[in-house]
Motif scaffolding. Structure first.
Motif, PDB file in Angstrom:
ATOM      1  N   ILE A 288      28.295 -25.812  14.906  1.00  0.00           N
ATOM      2  CA  ILE A 288      27.820 -24.599  14.221  1.00  0.00           C
ATOM      3  C   ILE A 288      28.676 -24.295  12.985  1.00  0.00           C
ATOM      4  N   ASN A 289      28.259 -23.302  12.257  1.00  0.00           N
ATOM      5  CA  ASN A 289      28.963 -22.902  11.049  1.00  0.00           C
ATOM      6  C   ASN A 289      30.240 -22.121  11.395  1.00  0.00           C
ATOM      7  N   LYS A 290      31.236 -22.294  10.543  1.00  0.00           N
ATOM      8  CA  LYS A 290      32.531 -21.655  10.799  1.00  0.00           C
ATOM      9  C   LYS A 290      32.432 -20.132  10.873  1.00  0.00           C
ATOM     10  N   ALA A 291      31.508 -19.580  10.134  1.00  0.00           N
ATOM     11  CA  ALA A 291      31.369 -18.114  10.132  1.00  0.00           C
ATOM     12  C   ALA A 291      31.002 -17.566  11.513  1.00  0.00           C
ATOM     13  N   MET A 292      30.346 -18.422  12.295  1.00  0.00           N
ATOM     14  CA  MET A 292      29.950 -17.992  13.635  1.00  0.00           C
ATOM     15  C   MET A 292      31.150 -17.698  14.523  1.00  0.00           C
ATOM     16  N   LEU A 293      32.210 -18.438  14.321  1.00  0.00           N
ATOM     17  CA  LEU A 293      33.416 -18.198  15.114  1.00  0.00           C
ATOM     18  C   LEU A 293      33.869 -16.748  14.938  1.00  0.00           C
ATOM     19  N   HIS A 294      33.820 -16.298  13.687  1.00  0.00           N
ATOM     20  CA  HIS A 294      34.271 -14.929  13.415  1.00  0.00           C
ATOM     21  C   HIS A 294      33.224 -13.902  13.823  1.00  0.00           C
ATOM     22  N   TYR A 295      31.978 -14.318  13.760  1.00  0.00           N
ATOM     23  CA  TYR A 295      30.909 -13.420  14.204  1.00  0.00           C
ATOM     24  C   TYR A 295      31.087 -13.079  15.677  1.00  0.00           C
ATOM     25  N   TYR A 296      31.418 -14.087  16.499  1.00  0.00           N
ATOM     26  CA  TYR A 296      31.531 -13.842  17.937  1.00  0.00           C
ATOM     27  C   TYR A 296      32.928 -13.446  18.392  1.00  0.00           C
ATOM     28  N   TYR A 297      33.942 -13.934  17.704  1.00  0.00           N
ATOM     29  CA  TYR A 297      35.307 -13.692  18.200  1.00  0.00           C
ATOM     30  C   TYR A 297      36.251 -13.048  17.183  1.00  0.00           C
TER      31      TYR A 297
END
Lengths: 202, 202
Positions: free
Chosen positions: A38-47
């Motif tokens: 997935i895209n790196k931004a998703m990491l920050h979206y969820y965590y």
DNA sequence: AATAGGTTTAACCAAATGGTTAACAAATGT
DNA sequence: ACATTTGTTAACCATTTGGTTAAACCTATT
């Protein structure tokens, strides 16, 4: 959709891999994202942040370890049974999660305060019952006198160290991967015998 | 000018501090330079790269550990004496260098191949003599039958683990710093007794 | 005093890194 | 069908980081 297929869970899964093999400092958010597909931004979206993602992974890892410890601390069997069961179960468990001990031990050394965050959780291992049982069996003349904390640390040491020190021990004893696995396997009973030999009143 | 005052040595000293407490990945060249009181460019002038500086620190650390192991492996005393001496000396030594075990163990786990670079050095610990001695004492009926490698790992485990697992054990056993120090101190004899109890033929 | 050697520094650089943004797509509810 | 929320992406950003450079600074030799 199954729980294991959600993006959030896939991230945690990938993060587990990366953090446990490279540690907090060595881990890269991009690598976690790639591994999760997935895209790196998703990491920050969820965590929200690397730190929080790390803490999620760490708590998850610790929540696997704690029940292992609780089994020896809280059940009602004799000390001898506790030791035999723990040595067998713990080693079996760790052979499935070989990077877990070093991850936990090392990150706790890197940040001593971190464990205090876990301490208050329900299910955090408590030694009281184990201490009482050891002292009782000593009074009954079943065990030789030994400090319960010392015995507990000895049990932990003998079971955990082969996983922590694997690279060192492998080279020192000149074993290849297969031989080391057999070595660890035989410790499931060897270690219990070793401990019981030492403490059992004869 | 004394050797300890040369820039090169001051760098190594500062690097030891930083690498051993933060690990390869967590260490910052700037912090090492600051701690050594010199310009960051000097680090590269003397050691070329972070990797090479790290290797210098690691080899240095390992060269402190190796003689400790060799003392139990290569001297001519009985197994019982070896164990008593090693347990006392190693614990004394580690109380002076408490971050050393985790540093070595963790970096070896992070990079398994790294130990192979050290393997060929003269003075790299060798188990042959220890194995022979254990087997001999078993034949003489002095010790109960036990695999020498298993015994060796048990000795290492019981002595090293209290330093590796200090943050965890401290919280589990609810000891403060002072109590943990006393706990470790008493292991200098407790551990030897524990091992010898287990293996001595009675 | 001039020279030559190693030593030290400030300034700089390219790459990597954690994190953000704004637009877009996909569900979800009405 | 429409609007609103939720999920996802590509592009971007500021900062940090290991590493370099060129000039300045000793210090000993001639």
């Amino acid at each position: 959709m199954k729980k294991e297929e959600t993006t959030e869970h896939q991230i945690l899964d990938a993060a587990k891999d990366v953090f446990q093999s490279k540690g907090m400092d060595g881990a890269r958010m991009q690598e976690i994202a790639d591994k999760a597909g997935i895209n790196k931004a998703m990491l920050h979206y969820y965590y929200r942040s690397k730190q929080l993602l790390f803490e999620a992974v760490f708590k998850n890892a610790f929540s696997l370890l704690a029940p292992q410890l609780n089994s020896i601390l809280n059940d009602d069997s004799s000390i001898e049974e506790k030791i035999r069961n723990f040595t067998n179960d713990y080693t079996t468990f760790m052979m499935k999660h070989p990077y877990l001990p070093n991850f936990i031990i090392n990150e706790l050394n890197r940040n001593e305060d971190f464990i205090l965050k876990l301490k208050d959780n329900t299910g955090f291992p408590n030694l009281e019952k184990f201490r009482a049982k050891v002292d009782a069996e000593i009074s009954q003349g079943n065990l030789k006198p030994i400090d319960a904390d010392q015995l507990f640390v000895n049990i932990l040491a003998l079971n955990i160290f082969p996983f922590l020190g694997k690279p060192l021990v492998k080279v020192l004893t000149k074993k290849d991967e297969k031989a080391y696995k057999a070595f660890t396997e035989s410790r499931k009973t060897e270690v219990a015998n070793f401990i019981i030999n030492s403490i059992k009143q004869s």
